[in-house]
Design a protein around this motif. Structure first.
Motif, PDB file in Angstrom:
ATOM      1  N   PRO A   9       0.855  -1.195   0.000  1.00 51.03           N
ATOM      2  CA  PRO A   9       0.000   0.000   0.000  1.00 51.03           C
ATOM      3  C   PRO A   9       0.886   1.239   0.000  1.00 51.03           C
ATOM      4  N   GLN A  10       0.525   2.231  -0.792  1.00 54.06           N
ATOM      5  CA  GLN A  10       1.332   3.449  -0.865  1.00 54.06           C
ATOM      6  C   GLN A  10       0.628   4.634  -0.210  1.00 54.06           C
ATOM      7  N   ALA A  11      -0.644   4.854  -0.567  1.00 55.12           N
ATOM      8  CA  ALA A  11      -1.381   5.981   0.013  1.00 55.12           C
ATOM      9  C   ALA A  11      -2.871   5.797  -0.237  1.00 55.12           C
ATOM     10  N   ILE A  12      -3.655   6.467   0.600  1.00 51.55           N
ATOM     11  CA  ILE A  12      -5.098   6.499   0.386  1.00 51.55           C
ATOM     12  C   ILE A  12      -5.539   7.952   0.549  1.00 51.55           C
ATOM     13  N   TYR A  13      -6.341   8.425  -0.391  1.00 55.39           N
ATOM     14  CA  TYR A  13      -6.844   9.799  -0.398  1.00 55.39           C
ATOM     15  C   TYR A  13      -8.362   9.737  -0.318  1.00 55.39           C
ATOM     16  N   LEU A  14      -8.946  10.421   0.681  1.00 51.68           N
ATOM     17  CA  LEU A  14     -10.384  10.325   0.934  1.00 51.68           C
ATOM     18  C   LEU A  14     -11.037  11.700   1.019  1.00 51.68           C
ATOM     19  N   TYR A  15     -12.260  11.789   0.483  1.00 50.35           N
ATOM     20  CA  TYR A  15     -13.018  13.029   0.462  1.00 50.35           C
ATOM     21  C   TYR A  15     -14.453  12.745   0.893  1.00 50.35           C
ATOM     22  N   PRO A  16     -15.111  13.692   1.600  1.00 54.83           N
ATOM     23  CA  PRO A  16     -16.520  13.489   1.961  1.00 54.83           C
ATOM     24  C   PRO A  16     -17.364  13.372   0.691  1.00 54.83           C
ATOM     25  N   ASP A  17     -18.281  12.425   0.700  1.00 57.07           N
ATOM     26  CA  ASP A  17     -19.112  12.173  -0.476  1.00 57.07           C
ATOM     27  C   ASP A  17     -20.592  12.200  -0.129  1.00 57.07           C
ATOM     28  N   ALA A  18     -20.951  11.581   0.984  1.00 52.94           N
ATOM     29  CA  ALA A  18     -22.336  11.495   1.434  1.00 52.94           C
ATOM     30  C   ALA A  18     -22.299  11.400   2.951  1.00 52.94           C
ATOM     31  N   PRO A  19     -23.451  11.576   3.614  1.00 53.73           N
ATOM     32  CA  PRO A  19     -23.430  11.394   5.075  1.00 53.73           C
ATOM     33  C   PRO A  19     -22.886  10.014   5.430  1.00 53.73           C
ATOM     34  N   ARG A  20     -21.966   9.975   6.381  1.00 57.03           N
ATOM     35  CA  ARG A  20     -21.358   8.733   6.855  1.00 57.03           C
ATOM     36  C   ARG A  20     -20.600   7.980   5.764  1.00 57.03           C
ATOM     37  N   ILE A  93     -12.270  14.860   9.658  1.00 59.19           N
ATOM     38  CA  ILE A  93     -13.083  15.737   8.825  1.00 59.19           C
ATOM     39  C   ILE A  93     -14.177  16.405   9.654  1.00 59.19           C
ATOM     40  N   GLU A  94     -14.811  15.649  10.568  1.00 61.11           N
ATOM     41  CA  GLU A  94     -15.890  16.210  11.391  1.00 61.11           C
ATOM     42  C   GLU A  94     -15.393  17.311  12.313  1.00 61.11           C
ATOM     43  N   ARG A  95     -14.138  17.238  12.751  1.00 58.31           N
ATOM     44  CA  ARG A  95     -13.577  18.296  13.598  1.00 58.31           C
ATOM     45  C   ARG A  95     -13.330  19.567  12.790  1.00 58.31           C
ATOM     46  N   GLN A  97     -10.985  20.142  10.645  1.00 60.52           N
ATOM     47  CA  GLN A  97      -9.582  20.460  10.399  1.00 60.52           C
ATOM     48  C   GLN A  97      -9.202  20.265   8.935  1.00 60.52           C
ATOM     49  N   LYS A  98      -9.918  19.383   8.259  1.00 55.59           N
ATOM     50  CA  LYS A  98      -9.517  19.038   6.901  1.00 55.59           C
ATOM     51  C   LYS A  98     -10.721  18.876   5.984  1.00 55.59           C
ATOM     52  N   ALA A  99     -10.500  19.158   4.698  1.00 53.73           N
ATOM     53  CA  ALA A  99     -11.519  18.899   3.681  1.00 53.73           C
ATOM     54  C   ALA A  99     -11.330  17.516   3.080  1.00 53.73           C
ATOM     55  N   SER A 100     -10.135  16.948   3.290  1.00 51.98           N
ATOM     56  CA  SER A 100      -9.840  15.603   2.805  1.00 51.98           C
ATOM     57  C   SER A 100      -8.840  14.970   3.773  1.00 51.98           C
ATOM     58  N   VAL A 101      -8.698  13.653   3.654  1.00 50.73           N
ATOM     59  CA  VAL A 101      -7.757  12.928   4.498  1.00 50.73           C
ATOM     60  C   VAL A 101      -6.819  12.137   3.596  1.00 50.73           C
ATOM     61  N   ASN A 102      -5.530  12.332   3.788  1.00 49.78           N
ATOM     62  CA  ASN A 102      -4.515  11.602   3.020  1.00 49.78           C
ATOM     63  C   ASN A 102      -3.668  10.806   3.991  1.00 49.78           C
ATOM     64  N   VAL A 103      -3.586   9.492   3.762  1.00 46.81           N
ATOM     65  CA  VAL A 103      -2.769   8.630   4.606  1.00 46.81           C
ATOM     66  C   VAL A 103      -1.712   7.979   3.723  1.00 46.81           C
ATOM     67  N   HIS A 104      -0.457   8.150   4.097  1.00 42.85           N
ATOM     68  CA  HIS A 104       0.649   7.539   3.350  1.00 42.85           C
ATOM     69  C   HIS A 104       1.185   6.361   4.150  1.00 42.85           C
ATOM     70  N   PHE A 105       1.435   5.264   3.454  1.00 39.24           N
ATOM     71  CA  PHE A 105       1.948   4.060   4.096  1.00 39.24           C
ATOM     72  C   PHE A 105       3.419   3.931   3.721  1.00 39.24           C
ATOM     73  N   ASN A 106       4.294   4.063   4.706  1.00 40.76           N
ATOM     74  CA  ASN A 106       5.730   4.027   4.439  1.00 40.76           C
ATOM     75  C   ASN A 106       6.333   2.702   4.871  1.00 40.76           C
ATOM     76  N   ASP A 107       7.038   2.062   3.953  1.00 41.43           N
ATOM     77  CA  ASP A 107       7.811   0.853   4.246  1.00 41.43           C
ATOM     78  C   ASP A 107       6.993  -0.285   4.864  1.00 41.43           C
ATOM     79  N   VAL A 108       5.780  -0.513   4.328  1.00 42.11           N
ATOM     80  CA  VAL A 108       4.977  -1.650   4.769  1.00 42.11           C
ATOM     81  C   VAL A 108       4.494  -2.436   3.550  1.00 42.11           C
ATOM     82  N   LEU A 109       4.152  -3.696   3.798  1.00 39.13           N
ATOM     83  CA  LEU A 109       3.588  -4.532   2.739  1.00 39.13           C
ATOM     84  C   LEU A 109       2.565  -5.471   3.352  1.00 39.13           C
TER      85      LEU A 109
END
Length: 131
Positions: A9-20, A93-95, A97-109
């Motif tokens: 896994p390298q990264a996941i990028y997430l954006y609000p789309d619908a409630p929940r 996102i609910e707090r 602080q962000k309009a989107s959430v980006n998570v980067h996965f470093n050195d894992v498989l």
């Protein structure tokens, strides 16, 4: 036993789309018999289930054709994000602080045998080429 198939896994990028619900893209790389393939992208959504106390899970919109290992990978990624990294994209996102959430996965498989996300052994992480 020889590791013939690995998912990085390298990264996941997430954006609000619908409630929940958040939608986005998961970027990952495949290795088969020591050969790396071009980086891949998979559409994903995070769905929050209020009946389970607000527990969320990553759901892939498409899978590697005929690959049951990918299902195990998604389950391991859910656990890794929640249990190891402690990431809660909905909370961030609910707090406000962000309009989107980006998570980067470093050195894992994804280790197919243990069905877990594990650290890449140091010797192999240096020899791996980035696409």
């Amino acid at each position: 036993m020889m590791d013939y198939f690995k998912i990085y896994p390298q990264a996941i990028y997430l954006y609000p789309d619908a409630p929940r619900q958040l939608t986005g893209l998961l970027h990952y790389q495949l290795e088969q018999y020591g050969c790396f393939y071009k980086s891949r992208t998979c559409s994903v959504s995070l769905v929050k289930d209020e009946s389970l106390g607000g527990k969320w899970s990553i759901v892939a919109q498409e899978f590697e054709a005929g690959n049951s290992t990918f299902t195990g990978f998604m389950e391991a990624l859910n656990y890794y994000m929640i249990g190891v990294l402690g990431v809660d994209p909905f909370e961030e996102i609910e707090r406000g602080q962000k309009a989107s959430v980006n998570v980067h996965f470093n050195d894992v498989l994804f280790d197919v045998e243990s069905r877990q996300i594990v650290k890449i052994p140091k010797a192999k992480s240096k020899s791996r080429l980035s696409a």
